[in-house]
Design a protein around this motif. Structure first.
Motif, PDB file in Angstrom:
ATOM      1  N   GLY A 135      44.555  49.357  34.159  1.00 39.85           N
ATOM      2  CA  GLY A 135      44.590  47.998  34.681  1.00 39.85           C
ATOM      3  C   GLY A 135      45.269  47.009  33.752  1.00 39.85           C
ATOM      4  N   ILE A 136      46.085  47.508  32.805  1.00 39.21           N
ATOM      5  CA  ILE A 136      46.714  46.623  31.824  1.00 39.21           C
ATOM      6  C   ILE A 136      48.225  46.783  31.919  1.00 39.21           C
ATOM      7  N   GLY A 137      48.935  45.697  32.172  1.00 34.41           N
ATOM      8  CA  GLY A 137      50.386  45.753  32.210  1.00 34.41           C
ATOM      9  C   GLY A 137      50.971  45.777  30.815  1.00 34.41           C
ATOM     10  N   PRO A 138      52.198  46.284  30.646  1.00 36.77           N
ATOM     11  CA  PRO A 138      52.828  46.347  29.322  1.00 36.77           C
ATOM     12  C   PRO A 138      52.939  44.994  28.646  1.00 36.77           C
ATOM     13  N   GLN A 139      53.065  43.920  29.443  1.00 38.87           N
ATOM     14  CA  GLN A 139      53.205  42.602  28.851  1.00 38.87           C
ATOM     15  C   GLN A 139      51.961  42.172  28.092  1.00 38.87           C
ATOM     16  N   LEU A 140      50.840  42.847  28.326  1.00 42.11           N
ATOM     17  CA  LEU A 140      49.603  42.475  27.665  1.00 42.11           C
ATOM     18  C   LEU A 140      49.431  43.161  26.322  1.00 42.11           C
ATOM     19  N   ASN A 187      36.081  41.842  30.581  1.00 43.79           N
ATOM     20  CA  ASN A 187      36.145  41.362  31.955  1.00 43.79           C
ATOM     21  C   ASN A 187      36.684  39.939  31.964  1.00 43.79           C
ATOM     22  N   LEU A 188      36.956  39.438  33.146  1.00 44.58           N
ATOM     23  CA  LEU A 188      37.628  38.141  33.250  1.00 44.58           C
ATOM     24  C   LEU A 188      36.776  37.009  32.713  1.00 44.58           C
ATOM     25  N   THR A 189      35.462  37.122  32.853  1.00 44.91           N
ATOM     26  CA  THR A 189      34.567  36.073  32.364  1.00 44.91           C
ATOM     27  C   THR A 189      34.524  36.045  30.848  1.00 44.91           C
ATOM     28  N   ASN A 190      34.484  37.229  30.235  1.00 45.60           N
ATOM     29  CA  ASN A 190      34.420  37.350  28.775  1.00 45.60           C
ATOM     30  C   ASN A 190      35.495  38.343  28.338  1.00 45.60           C
ATOM     31  N   ASN A 225      38.662  60.545  26.091  1.00 47.14           N
ATOM     32  CA  ASN A 225      39.980  60.152  25.616  1.00 47.14           C
ATOM     33  C   ASN A 225      39.922  59.725  24.151  1.00 47.14           C
ATOM     34  N   GLY A 226      41.033  59.853  23.484  1.00 43.00           N
ATOM     35  CA  GLY A 226      41.082  59.416  22.101  1.00 43.00           C
ATOM     36  C   GLY A 226      40.895  57.916  21.994  1.00 43.00           C
ATOM     37  N   ILE A 227      41.789  57.166  22.638  1.00 43.52           N
ATOM     38  CA  ILE A 227      41.683  55.704  22.703  1.00 43.52           C
ATOM     39  C   ILE A 227      41.766  55.313  24.169  1.00 43.52           C
ATOM     40  N   GLN A 228      40.768  54.642  24.669  1.00 41.46           N
ATOM     41  CA  GLN A 228      40.777  54.193  26.063  1.00 41.46           C
ATOM     42  C   GLN A 228      40.631  52.683  26.104  1.00 41.46           C
ATOM     43  N   ILE A 229      41.585  52.031  26.776  1.00 45.22           N
ATOM     44  CA  ILE A 229      41.581  50.578  26.930  1.00 45.22           C
ATOM     45  C   ILE A 229      41.475  50.290  28.422  1.00 45.22           C
ATOM     46  N   THR A 230      40.382  49.685  28.837  1.00 47.32           N
ATOM     47  CA  THR A 230      40.090  49.520  30.263  1.00 47.32           C
ATOM     48  C   THR A 230      39.841  48.056  30.586  1.00 47.32           C
ATOM     49  N   ASP A 231      40.655  47.531  31.503  1.00 51.24           N
ATOM     50  CA  ASP A 231      40.447  46.176  32.002  1.00 51.24           C
ATOM     51  C   ASP A 231      39.530  46.265  33.222  1.00 51.24           C
ATOM     52  N   THR A 232      38.322  45.737  33.095  1.00 46.61           N
ATOM     53  CA  THR A 232      37.353  45.831  34.187  1.00 46.61           C
ATOM     54  C   THR A 232      37.300  44.580  35.044  1.00 46.61           C
ATOM     55  N   GLY A 233      38.245  43.644  34.816  1.00 46.82           N
ATOM     56  CA  GLY A 233      38.114  42.410  35.588  1.00 46.82           C
ATOM     57  C   GLY A 233      39.382  41.616  35.765  1.00 46.82           C
ATOM     58  N   GLY A 234      40.559  42.232  35.901  1.00 45.28           N
ATOM     59  CA  GLY A 234      41.771  41.496  36.203  1.00 45.28           C
ATOM     60  C   GLY A 234      42.153  40.485  35.147  1.00 45.28           C
TER      61      GLY A 234
END
Length: 256
Positions: A48-53, A213-216, A234-243
């Motif tokens: 859920g993370i675009g390259p621009q982030l 998440n989007l709130t925090n 996974n070795g490194i997992q980066i997860t966007d849970t809220g847009g």
């Protein structure tokens, strides 16, 4: 447990069993970094993370660690030492070249540096229990200026052996979290953080997990020269849970 009230004038008492070179009252990060997706990063998962982030400035914030230090032996109660430092406004908790078998969970407080003698030299062993190390604030009162350095955490059955939540200006350097029946390191709702030379290998969950998440939001973070191999997850997992809940994270020269 020995308490020193003026760190700069007490270097000499640390010559036996403790390294005096790491006792400092201010830590400053580098000025800028760039994303480097090397071939070694074959097990990094971003959801859920675009390259621009994945672009940001590194952290240039100074961290005040207070003027007190407590040297802790394996027979001491480590949580009591943490609370003593907290009551004095923060400081440095120093661990020697020992194995510390901890039958309880640890809860770090703001403005505390938790420093050992090196990975696999200073060992925090949770003895295959659900206890773990927590750096956890709240939405109303965030933890600030916590620094972990030079030790190994192992044998925790908690969800995450090192659990970081609601933090600003969190630092971790030369720490290993391994042989845990869960995640090695989890960061959630944390801003302005830096993990350097950190090892999250050989755990039954993810090695290093970053969520928000989007709130925090979890934002403005750097992972540099970290290694997270041989995990069941996974070795490194980066997860966007809220847009937009995770943004501006740099992963540089990390291996999984």
């Amino acid at each position: 447990m020995a308490i020193y009230t003026n760190v700069e004038e007490r270097y000499s008492v640390l010559d036996t069993g403790f390294s005096r070179t790491l006792v400092k009252q201010t830590i400053r990060a580098s000025s800028s970094v760039e994303i480097n997706t090397t071939p070694d990063m074959k097990n990094v998962v971003t959801q859920g993370i675009g390259p621009q982030l994945l672009e940001s400035q590194a952290l240039g914030q100074s961290i005040g660690l207070g003027h007190h230090m407590i040297a802790v032996l394996p027979s001491d109660n480590m949580q009591e030492a943490i609370e003593t430092l907290n009551s004095r406004g923060g400081g440095i908790l120093r661990l020697g070249p020992h194995e510390y078998h901890i039958p309880y969970s640890l809860f770090l407080r703001s403005n505390i540096a938790f420093i050992g003698e090196g990975r696999d030299v200073t060992i925090i062993d949770f003895m295959d229990t659900t206890n773990n190390m927590n750096v956890i604030g709240t939405s109303g009162t965030k933890m600030i200026n916590v620094f972990l350095r030079d030790f190994t955490v192992r044998d925790s059955r908690a969800t995450a052996a090192i659990d970081v939540d609601f933090n600003d200006f969190f630092r971790m350097s030369n720490v290993r979290s391994t042989s845990n029946n869960g995640k090695g390191i989890r960061l959630h709702r944390t801003r302005f953080f830096n993990l350097t030379d950190t090892d999250g290998g050989s755990n039954s969950g993810n090695g290093i997990e970053i969520t928000g998440n989007l709130t925090n939001t979890t934002t403005n973070g750097v992972l540099f020269n970290c290694e997270c191999d041989s995990n069941s997850g996974n070795g490194i997992q980066i997860t966007d849970t809220g847009g937009g809940g995770v943004k501006d994270i740099n992963v540089i020269d990390c291996r999984t």
